[in-house]
Scaffold this motif. Structure first.
Motif, PDB file in Angstrom:
ATOM      1  N   LEU A  11     -10.440 -10.793 -19.916  1.00 50.66           N
ATOM      2  CA  LEU A  11     -11.150 -11.017 -18.578  1.00 50.66           C
ATOM      3  C   LEU A  11     -10.233 -10.390 -17.426  1.00 50.66           C
ATOM      4  CD1 LEU A  11     -13.626 -11.617 -16.890  1.00 50.66           C
ATOM      5  CD2 LEU A  11     -12.991 -13.794 -16.862  1.00 50.66           C
ATOM      6  N   SER A  12      -9.038 -11.161 -17.433  1.00 56.95           N
ATOM      7  CA  SER A  12      -8.066 -10.815 -16.418  1.00 56.95           C
ATOM      8  C   SER A  12      -7.418  -9.247 -16.386  1.00 56.95           C
ATOM      9  CB  SER A  12      -6.783 -11.617 -16.764  1.00 56.95           C
ATOM     10  OG  SER A  12      -6.256 -11.515 -17.925  1.00 56.95           O
ATOM     11  N   ALA A  13      -7.438  -8.662 -17.372  1.00 57.48           N
ATOM     12  CA  ALA A  13      -7.085  -7.249 -17.486  1.00 57.48           C
ATOM     13  C   ALA A  13      -8.237  -6.404 -16.928  1.00 57.48           C
ATOM     14  CB  ALA A  13      -6.933  -6.895 -19.126  1.00 57.48           C
ATOM     15  N   TRP A  14      -9.484  -6.907 -17.376  1.00 57.44           N
ATOM     16  CA  TRP A  14     -10.725  -6.119 -16.982  1.00 57.44           C
ATOM     17  C   TRP A  14     -10.571  -6.256 -15.280  1.00 57.44           C
ATOM     18  CZ3 TRP A  14     -15.491  -7.851 -14.632  1.00 57.44           C
ATOM     19  CH2 TRP A  14     -16.163  -6.968 -14.324  1.00 57.44           C
ATOM     20  N   CYS A  15     -10.294  -7.373 -14.772  1.00 60.18           N
ATOM     21  CA  CYS A  15     -10.544  -7.659 -13.262  1.00 60.18           C
ATOM     22  C   CYS A  15      -9.371  -6.957 -12.595  1.00 60.18           C
ATOM     23  CB  CYS A  15     -10.350  -9.111 -13.100  1.00 60.18           C
ATOM     24  SG  CYS A  15     -11.897 -10.037 -13.384  1.00 60.18           S
ATOM     25  N   SER A  16      -8.116  -6.786 -13.057  1.00 64.91           N
ATOM     26  CA  SER A  16      -7.082  -6.225 -12.579  1.00 64.91           C
ATOM     27  C   SER A  16      -7.214  -4.672 -12.365  1.00 64.91           C
ATOM     28  CB  SER A  16      -5.697  -6.514 -12.963  1.00 64.91           C
ATOM     29  OG  SER A  16      -5.600  -5.815 -14.404  1.00 64.91           O
ATOM     30  N   SER A  17      -8.375  -4.207 -13.264  1.00 63.45           N
ATOM     31  CA  SER A  17      -8.323  -2.638 -13.053  1.00 63.45           C
ATOM     32  C   SER A  17      -9.329  -2.328 -12.071  1.00 63.45           C
ATOM     33  CB  SER A  17      -8.478  -2.137 -14.560  1.00 63.45           C
ATOM     34  OG  SER A  17      -9.744  -2.530 -14.933  1.00 63.45           O
ATOM     35  N   GLN A  18     -10.099  -3.097 -11.516  1.00 60.34           N
ATOM     36  CA  GLN A  18     -10.984  -2.870 -10.583  1.00 60.34           C
ATOM     37  C   GLN A  18     -10.202  -2.304  -9.169  1.00 60.34           C
ATOM     38  OE1 GLN A  18     -14.290  -2.855 -11.114  1.00 60.34           O
ATOM     39  NE2 GLN A  18     -13.730  -3.284 -13.386  1.00 60.34           N
ATOM     40  N   ILE A  19     -11.337  -1.790  -8.298  1.00 61.06           N
ATOM     41  CA  ILE A  19     -10.863  -1.132  -7.243  1.00 61.06           C
ATOM     42  C   ILE A  19     -10.998  -2.178  -6.196  1.00 61.06           C
ATOM     43  CG2 ILE A  19     -11.044   0.425  -5.187  1.00 61.06           C
ATOM     44  CD1 ILE A  19     -11.737   2.696  -7.347  1.00 61.06           C
ATOM     45  N   GLN A  20      -9.875  -2.587  -5.270  1.00 60.71           N
ATOM     46  CA  GLN A  20     -10.291  -3.426  -4.169  1.00 60.71           C
ATOM     47  C   GLN A  20     -10.754  -2.647  -2.819  1.00 60.71           C
ATOM     48  OE1 GLN A  20      -6.758  -6.076  -4.227  1.00 60.71           O
ATOM     49  NE2 GLN A  20      -7.546  -7.346  -5.576  1.00 60.71           N
ATOM     50  N   ARG A  21     -11.483  -2.921  -2.086  1.00 62.29           N
ATOM     51  CA  ARG A  21     -11.957  -2.392  -0.898  1.00 62.29           C
ATOM     52  C   ARG A  21     -12.047  -3.410   0.381  1.00 62.29           C
ATOM     53  NH1 ARG A  21     -17.028   1.168  -1.328  1.00 62.29           N
ATOM     54  NH2 ARG A  21     -15.195   2.680  -2.207  1.00 62.29           N
ATOM     55  N   PHE A  22     -11.385  -2.800   1.497  1.00 62.20           N
ATOM     56  CA  PHE A  22     -10.962  -3.926   2.555  1.00 62.20           C
ATOM     57  C   PHE A  22     -11.605  -2.950   3.611  1.00 62.20           C
ATOM     58  CE2 PHE A  22      -7.733  -5.093  -0.379  1.00 62.20           C
ATOM     59  CZ  PHE A  22      -7.794  -6.384  -0.336  1.00 62.20           C
ATOM     60  N   THR A  23     -12.193  -3.719   4.689  1.00 58.89           N
ATOM     61  CA  THR A  23     -12.939  -2.925   5.786  1.00 58.89           C
ATOM     62  C   THR A  23     -12.172  -3.631   7.045  1.00 58.89           C
ATOM     63  OG1 THR A  23     -15.030  -3.089   4.703  1.00 58.89           O
ATOM     64  CG2 THR A  23     -15.085  -2.821   6.800  1.00 58.89           C
ATOM     65  N   TYR A  24     -11.699  -2.475   7.894  1.00 61.92           N
ATOM     66  CA  TYR A  24     -11.018  -2.768   9.110  1.00 61.92           C
ATOM     67  C   TYR A  24     -11.917  -2.183  10.226  1.00 61.92           C
ATOM     68  CZ  TYR A  24      -6.849  -3.715   6.122  1.00 61.92           C
ATOM     69  OH  TYR A  24      -6.118  -4.427   5.323  1.00 61.92           O
ATOM     70  N   GLU A  25     -11.566  -2.810  11.488  1.00 57.80           N
ATOM     71  CA  GLU A  25     -12.026  -2.111  12.819  1.00 57.80           C
ATOM     72  C   GLU A  25     -10.912  -1.656  13.472  1.00 57.80           C
ATOM     73  OE1 GLU A  25     -15.638  -3.328  15.723  1.00 57.80           O
ATOM     74  OE2 GLU A  25     -13.923  -4.525  15.942  1.00 57.80           O
ATOM     75  N   TYR A  26     -11.086  -0.291  13.552  1.00 58.38           N
ATOM     76  CA  TYR A  26      -9.806   0.290  14.401  1.00 58.38           C
ATOM     77  C   TYR A  26     -10.216   0.777  15.556  1.00 58.38           C
ATOM     78  CZ  TYR A  26      -6.514   4.332  14.879  1.00 58.38           C
ATOM     79  OH  TYR A  26      -5.575   5.060  15.352  1.00 58.38           O
ATOM     80  N   HIS A  27      -9.373   0.187  16.507  1.00 61.29           N
ATOM     81  CA  HIS A  27      -9.242   0.427  18.063  1.00 61.29           C
ATOM     82  C   HIS A  27      -8.382   1.464  18.445  1.00 61.29           C
ATOM     83  CE1 HIS A  27     -11.649  -3.504  18.794  1.00 61.29           C
ATOM     84  NE2 HIS A  27     -11.175  -3.606  17.385  1.00 61.29           N
ATOM     85  N   PHE A  28      -8.868   2.544  19.240  1.00 62.34           N
ATOM     86  CA  PHE A  28      -8.110   3.388  19.608  1.00 62.34           C
ATOM     87  C   PHE A  28      -8.372   3.993  21.170  1.00 62.34           C
ATOM     88  CE2 PHE A  28     -11.063   5.306  17.158  1.00 62.34           C
ATOM     89  CZ  PHE A  28     -11.580   6.556  17.840  1.00 62.34           C
ATOM     90  N   ILE A  29      -7.435   4.575  21.725  1.00 62.18           N
ATOM     91  CA  ILE A  29      -7.620   5.139  23.149  1.00 62.18           C
ATOM     92  C   ILE A  29      -7.257   6.465  23.037  1.00 62.18           C
ATOM     93  CG2 ILE A  29      -6.989   5.069  25.424  1.00 62.18           C
ATOM     94  CD1 ILE A  29      -5.957   2.323  24.982  1.00 62.18           C
ATOM     95  N   THR A  30      -8.262   7.491  23.243  1.00 62.28           N
ATOM     96  CA  THR A  30      -8.409   8.812  23.178  1.00 62.28           C
ATOM     97  C   THR A  30      -7.588   9.492  24.470  1.00 62.28           C
ATOM     98  OG1 THR A  30     -10.526   9.096  23.860  1.00 62.28           O
ATOM     99  CG2 THR A  30     -10.396   9.082  21.517  1.00 62.28           C
ATOM    100  N   ASP A  31      -7.717   9.213  25.515  1.00 61.56           N
ATOM    101  CA  ASP A  31      -7.246   9.380  26.764  1.00 61.56           C
ATOM    102  C   ASP A  31      -6.209   8.448  27.238  1.00 61.56           C
ATOM    103  OD1 ASP A  31      -6.463  10.884  28.896  1.00 61.56           O
ATOM    104  OD2 ASP A  31      -8.431  10.348  29.911  1.00 61.56           O
ATOM    105  N   SER A  32      -4.915   8.813  27.338  1.00 63.25           N
ATOM    106  CA  SER A  32      -3.967   7.729  27.916  1.00 63.25           C
ATOM    107  C   SER A  32      -4.019   7.264  29.183  1.00 63.25           C
ATOM    108  CB  SER A  32      -2.423   8.242  27.383  1.00 63.25           C
ATOM    109  OG  SER A  32      -2.162   9.202  28.118  1.00 63.25           O
ATOM    110  N   THR A  33      -4.674   8.408  29.981  1.00 63.42           N
ATOM    111  CA  THR A  33      -4.762   7.942  31.490  1.00 63.42           C
ATOM    112  C   THR A  33      -6.028   7.075  31.707  1.00 63.42           C
ATOM    113  OG1 THR A  33      -6.324  10.147  31.805  1.00 63.42           O
ATOM    114  CG2 THR A  33      -4.108  10.350  32.051  1.00 63.42           C
ATOM    115  N   ASN A  34      -6.863   6.781  30.772  1.00 59.61           N
ATOM    116  CA  ASN A  34      -8.133   5.928  31.017  1.00 59.61           C
ATOM    117  C   ASN A  34      -7.939   4.882  29.861  1.00 59.61           C
ATOM    118  OD1 ASN A  34     -10.490   4.775  31.557  1.00 59.61           O
ATOM    119  ND2 ASN A  34     -11.762   6.427  30.702  1.00 59.61           N
ATOM    120  N   ARG A  35      -7.417   3.831  30.001  1.00 62.71           N
ATOM    121  CA  ARG A  35      -7.054   2.861  29.132  1.00 62.71           C
ATOM    122  C   ARG A  35      -8.219   1.755  28.778  1.00 62.71           C
ATOM    123  NH1 ARG A  35      -2.180   1.991  26.792  1.00 62.71           N
ATOM    124  NH2 ARG A  35      -0.210   3.409  27.746  1.00 62.71           N
TER     125      ARG A  35
END
Length: 71
Positions: A11-35
Motif C-alpha cells: 500500500l505504501s509503495a502504491w501511494c508513493s507512486s501517485q501524483i500530488q497536485r497543489f493549487t495556488y492563487e497567483y497574484h501579479f501586476i501586468t503594468d508596473s505604473t499601475n500597482r
C-alpha cells in the motif's frame, strides 16, 4: 502478521507512486505604473516521481476539453 506487513508495504509503495497536485492563487501586476491593478490566476503544481509541472488552471481545463472531444 507477515501478511499485514506485506500489505502495508504494498500500500505504501502504491501511494508513493501517485501524483500530488497543489493549487495556488497567483497574484501579479501586468503594468508596473499601475500597482492597483492586481491580476489573479489559479495555478496547479503536479509532483510525481518523474518530476514536477507548474501550469495555469486554464491550460488544465483546455487540455481536458480537447481530450474529451478526441474520445
Amino acid at each position: 502478521m507477515k501478511i499485514y506487513a506485506f500489505l502495508f508495504l504494498l500500500l505504501s509503495a502504491w501511494c508513493s507512486s501517485q501524483i500530488q497536485r497543489f493549487t495556488y492563487e497567483y497574484h501579479f501586476i501586468t503594468d508596473s505604473t499601475n500597482r492597483a491593478d492586481v491580476k489573479k490566476e489559479l495555478m496547479l503544481l503536479d509532483i510525481s516521481d518523474k518530476g514536477s509541472k507548474y501550469y495555469s488552471y486554464d491550460v488544465f481545463v483546455t487540455d481536458s476539453i480537447i481530450n474529451s472531444d478526441l474520445d
